[in-house]
Design an enzyme around this catalytic site. Structure first.
Site, short mmCIF file in Angstrom:
data_model
loop_
_atom_site.label_atom_id
_atom_site.label_comp_id
_atom_site.label_asym_id
_atom_site.label_seq_id
_atom_site.Cartn_x
_atom_site.Cartn_y
_atom_site.Cartn_z
N CYS A 1 0.88 -1.18 0.00
CA CYS A 1 0.00 0.00 0.00
C CYS A 1 0.91 1.22 0.00
O CYS A 1 1.86 1.28 -0.78
CB CYS A 1 -0.96 -0.03 1.18
SG CYS A 1 -0.16 -0.08 2.82
N GLY A 2 0.66 2.18 0.89
CA GLY A 2 1.52 3.35 0.96
C GLY A 2 2.55 3.26 2.06
O GLY A 2 3.62 3.87 1.97
#
Length: 452
Positions: A409-410
């Site tokens: 994800c981030g």
């Protein structure tokens, strides 16, 4: 009253702002407060204020309103749209109705769009408009989404939103805009960074107010809509009927290892709120990873069932009251309790655990599954990455290849949630990236791909 004393109460996790207005006579009004009244109550007590009014701009989809709780426990007068047909005691207001706040006046403005019954509340000092609580109508640089009622009504509500924003834009330029939805809210379309504004600033900078015509506005608004948690489709009706009044603060009941095992055997789900590294090292097989952080409530409402018991696994230094309140404010009253002693108690009883491999950005050694929101993915992702949003993953686990994968994800929190869902569905050979696409690009020197 020469000075308006108003305090925003920001919920960073849900991306919303409630407001406490000091009326100057020992009384206060709150606007769009959630069931988690801890901060507004603390502030009112510190100032020696009685909360006389609780105004709700609309039937909220992303949190349970605290207005009924205040009415039941403090005798607070609830101000809300008559068109909302709420089934608990309130003052039903229609367009143009005014409420005397004692020196200040509150005028209801019909601003449908985000919901059918949406009101904005114009605050007047004498005859002078001072500010407007816009709820889910005019936001900073945006407008709230119109697709939370039903797909068949989304466009009609978008056209109503156009008219509502044009109406608000007719207010004087110096009128302050106090919206409810803001940065980080899934009700915002799209979210921005600032939380308050003025009518003049919005007329000059809000792209939706600068749309050429109604059709251009509708196209821009509907084109910006992303996904949202499924619990949004339930809370509006609960808020209309009236959330249950809490006799005591929500809490996590203690559960022994034996009780947890019995509950799991009966269909309960384990929600592990520990940090990513802790979960990666060892966790109960089948547990869903939702690390406790400001956005915990949103992801609990996205990933965990609301209709079966939930068992919390936490670290000793994580606040059980915070977990319980985050769940309560989105209508998750199904917390069976917490595993007493945490995972240490589970392992001491010699029950099995499983682990998930963590990899650094320079260690990506398998195909990548990117589970971020679509706009995030489109802005930049690893070349060739498979994309399935985290919110869709539980229903699409069979679409994910059974081969070894690096989930990302981030930062890693959402990726671990995704990996836990896939593990529960039978996937193996999963790793989670500790970092995001920018970290990978920096370390490897390779360029990210853009678009979908």
């Amino acid at each position: 009253m020469s000075t308006i004393d108003i305090v925003p109460l920001v919920d960073e996790g849900l991306g919303n702002s409630a407001y406490l207005l000091d009326l100057g006579d020992g009384r206060a009004m709150v606007v769009d407060v959630s069931l988690d009244l801890r901060e507004s109550s603390r502030l009112a007590r510190r100032r020696g204020l009685t909360v006389a009014f609780a105004a709700d701009t609309h039937l909220h989809a992303d949190f349970l309103s605290g207005a009924r709780q205040l009415s039941a426990t403090e005798g607070t007068q609830v101000l809300a749209s008559a068109a909302g047909h709420r089934e608990f005691t309130h003052s039903g207001l229609r367009d143009g109705d005014e409420v005397d706040l004692g020196g200040l006046r509150l005028r209801a403005l019909g601003t449908p769009g985000h919901t059918h019954e949406h009101l904005s509340f114009l605050l007047l000092d004498g005859d002078k408009p001072v500010g407007v609580f816009t709820g889910g109508s005019l936001l900073v640089g945006a407008a709230a989404r119109t697709d939370l009622v039903s797909p068949e009504q989304t466009e009609a509500l978008a056209r109503a939103q156009y008219a509502s924003l044009r109406r608000l834009a007719e207010l004087p330029d110096d009128v302050v805009v106090w919206p409810t939805h803001g940065a980080g809210s899934f009700c915002s379309a799209p979210p921005g960074a600032e939380r308050t504004s003025t009518i003049g600033r919005e007329k000059a900078t809000n792209p939706l107010l600068r749309a050429a015509d109604e059709d251009a506005f509708v196209a821009a608004l509907l084109g910006s809509l992303g996904s949202f948690p499924p619990y949004f489709l339930r809370l509006g009706e609960i808020n209309r009927r009236g959330p249950a009044v809490l006799d005591q603060p929500p809490a996590l009941a203690p559960l022994s290892v034996a009780e947890v095992r019995a509950l799991l055997a009966q269909g309960a789900a384990a929600v592990d709120v520990r940090p990513v590294a802790d979960f990666a090292a060892a966790h109960i097989p089948g547990a869903v990873s939702i690390p406790l952080r400001p956005v915990f409530a949103s992801w609990l409402g996205w990933l965990a069932p609301h209709d079966q018991p939930l068992i919390i696994v936490r670290r000793p230094d994580q606040d059980p009251a915070e977990i319980a309140w985050q769940a309560a404010k989105i209508g998750y009253g199904n917390l069976a309790g917490e595993l007493t002693g945490g995972l240490d108690a589970w392992t001491a009883a010699e029950y099995p655990t499983t682990s998930t491999r963590l990899v650094r950005p320079d260690e990506v050694d398998a195909p990548v599954l990117d589970i971020r929101q679509e706009p995030e993915f489109a802005a930049g992702h690893l070349p060739g990455a498979l994309h399935v949003e985290l919110g869709e993953l539980a229903g699409r686990a069979q679409d994910v290849p059974g081969e070894p994968l690096v989930v990302m994800c981030g930062h890693g929190e959402r990726a671990m949630g995704a990996a836990s869902l896939l593990e529960r569905a039978g996937h193996r050979d999963l790793a989670v990236l500790t970092g995001g696409p920018d970290d990978w690009a920096t370390v490897t020197g390779h360029r990210l791909e853009t678009g979908t």
